[in-house]
Design an enzyme around this catalytic site. Structure first.
Site, mmCIF file in Angstrom:
data_model
loop_
_atom_site.group_PDB
_atom_site.id
_atom_site.type_symbol
_atom_site.label_atom_id
_atom_site.label_comp_id
_atom_site.label_asym_id
_atom_site.label_seq_id
_atom_site.Cartn_x
_atom_site.Cartn_y
_atom_site.Cartn_z
ATOM 1 N N ASP A 146 87.704 159.714 7.536
ATOM 2 C CA ASP A 146 88.440 158.676 8.232
ATOM 3 C C ASP A 146 88.986 159.190 9.493
ATOM 4 O OD1 ASP A 146 90.574 156.118 7.744
ATOM 5 O OD2 ASP A 146 91.709 157.962 8.603
ATOM 6 N N THR A 178 91.281 153.736 8.513
ATOM 7 C CA THR A 178 90.005 153.227 8.683
ATOM 8 C C THR A 178 89.294 153.038 7.323
ATOM 9 O OG1 THR A 178 89.890 154.479 10.676
ATOM 10 C CG2 THR A 178 87.738 153.737 9.824
ATOM 11 N N ASP A 179 89.444 154.032 6.495
ATOM 12 C CA ASP A 179 89.128 153.662 5.097
ATOM 13 C C ASP A 179 89.709 152.574 4.244
ATOM 14 O OD1 ASP A 179 87.337 155.856 4.907
ATOM 15 O OD2 ASP A 179 89.039 157.300 3.945
ATOM 16 N N LEU A 180 91.027 152.318 4.551
ATOM 17 C CA LEU A 180 91.505 151.279 3.905
ATOM 18 C C LEU A 180 91.062 149.959 4.550
ATOM 19 C CD1 LEU A 180 95.165 152.598 3.671
ATOM 20 C CD2 LEU A 180 93.460 152.409 1.825
ATOM 21 N N GLY A 183 87.551 149.413 2.990
ATOM 22 C CA GLY A 183 87.464 148.696 1.756
ATOM 23 C C GLY A 183 88.005 147.306 1.644
#
Length: 408
Positions: A146, A178-180, A183
């Site tokens: 991330d 960014t990860d969230l 997702g």
């Protein structure tokens, strides 16, 4: 009736982007089977402290990080580096609608678990691949994390105090944004692909990259550059297109002021006792205020430092000018609106007791979301899933356990 009743998801993902997507699907009622390595599990199980504590106050193996992204799932411990484990996963794939994975490009091919191999045995399978940089391009083989993606994808260049200000320099966002966001894109894409598969009987692979996501949600900052040709810079809490729209100082701290139109600005001027500012041609319109922000903002800051934040917030609320306190996390959960919305929930945990969590932000009038259980312990549902989905008898299960193919 749950939103995704009858949808089964095989979750081979780890860390955050993939598990966040599958948690959304699990909240919607999908049967999410999380496949973890026996004895080890998802990397984030050890990303602590803090860890969930048992009845005696001792740390368990369940980190708070892991707990935040894996509720409503079933954990199955299978070692798919073995031929027997690969065979088990292929059997499960035959009974699943979706597979989510976030291995390096080509990483699952050597196990026969790549999209092409699995589509051959389940043509309707929706196969979501999450990587750092995508399935092709010069960076395809790089691992993606991330913070590294926030850097290369431009987010850090517009986050943090501007050059010359105290504490200047690029900053990452305080959560793995960014990860969230990846997702969330993954969950949306999976739902769209499921709709297509229902109509045609044909699944497909979703190629989703952290970098692509990060560039896409630069949003107005990217558009400002592409349309205007000027490279955006760090502006602290200020907005590149709206003034005044930033954290402001008070006599005892700070608060967020978010003036979104000229009428709100005029009311702000009344509140601070400077009504003439609203008719000054330098400040009368947002375009003018953006052009003259270097004059206007320091003047407003000087006026706002004369009273405590609570007094300003009360006066601004009465004048219908958007403004809010800058809350710490504990203050967030003490906020009456957050409490009224029931954002904190408690879910039962297999280790005993309950886990405090934040609920899914979505509310459906006809099909309210169900929170069935906290994140599972490693391999908690191995026997249950293999019996229910594959009808594996005790003798075969015991043989697989003896070989180290399955755990739990």
């Amino acid at each position: 009736m749950k939103l995704l009743d009858g949808v089964r998801v095989l979750d081979l993902s780890r860390i955050l982007a993939g598990p966040w997507a599958t948690q959304v699907l699990a909240d919607f009622g999908a049967d999410v089977i999380k496949v973890e390595r026996p004895g080890v599990g998802d990397d984030t199980r050890t990303w602590g402290p803090p860890y969930l504590q048992d009845a005696e106050g001792r740390d368990t193996r369940e980190s708070a990080y892991y707990l935040c992204a894996n509720r409503n799932k079933r954990s199955v411990a299978i070692d798919f580096t073995t031929a027997e484990g690969q065979a088990l996963l292929r059997e499960l794939v035959m009974q699943c609608d979706v597979l989510v994975e976030n291995y390096k490009v080509g990483g699952l091919k050597k196990y026969g678990l790549d999209f092409t191999s699995l589509q051959a045995i389940n043509p309707r399978l929706v196969y979501c691949s999450i990587t750092g940089y995508g399935q092709d391009g010069p960076y395809a083989q790089r691992a993606g994390y991330d913070a590294a993606i926030q850097a290369i994808g431009g987010l850090m260049s517009v986050t943090g105090e501007p050059d010359g200000a105290p504490g200047a320099g690029p900053q990452k966002v305080g959560v793995a944004a960014t990860d969230l966001m990846t997702g969330m894109y993954a969950a949306t894409a999976i739902l769209a692909a499921l709709r297509h598969a229902e109509r045609t009987g044909v699944g497909q692979q979703i190629d989703l990259a952290l970098l692509d996501t990060q560039v896409a949600w630069l949003a107005n900052q990217a558009s400002n550059y592409l349309v205007g040709g000027v490279v955006p810079t760090r502006q602290g809490t200020a907005h590149p297109n709206i003034v005044p729209y930033q954290v402001m100082p008070a006599a005892d701290g700070y608060f967020m002021l978010a003036v979104g139109n000229d009428g709100q600005f005029a009311r702000l001027c009344e509140v601070i006792g400077e009504p003439q500012l609203a008719s000054d041609p330098r400040y009368a319109t947002n375009n003018a205020r953006v052009a003259h922000r270097e004059e206007l903002v320091p003047y407003l800051q000087q006026r706002l430092r004369t009273r405590p934040a609570a007094q300003w917030l009360e006066a601004l609320e009465k004048a219908v000018v958007p403004a809010n306190p800058v809350n710490r996390i504990d203050q967030v959960f003490d906020d009456p609106q957050v409490q009224a919305r029931g954002l904190r929930i408690e879910l039962p945990h297999a280790g005993g007791g309950s886990v405090p969590m934040v609920r899914n932000p979505l509310k459906f009038s006809a099909t309210p979301l169900q929170y069935r259980q906290a994140a599972p312990v490693l391999g908690q549902h191995t026997r249950e899933v293999l019996d229910e989905v594959l009808s594996i008898d005790d003798a075969r299960l015991q043989a697989l356990q003896a070989q180290g193919v399955v755990g739990g």
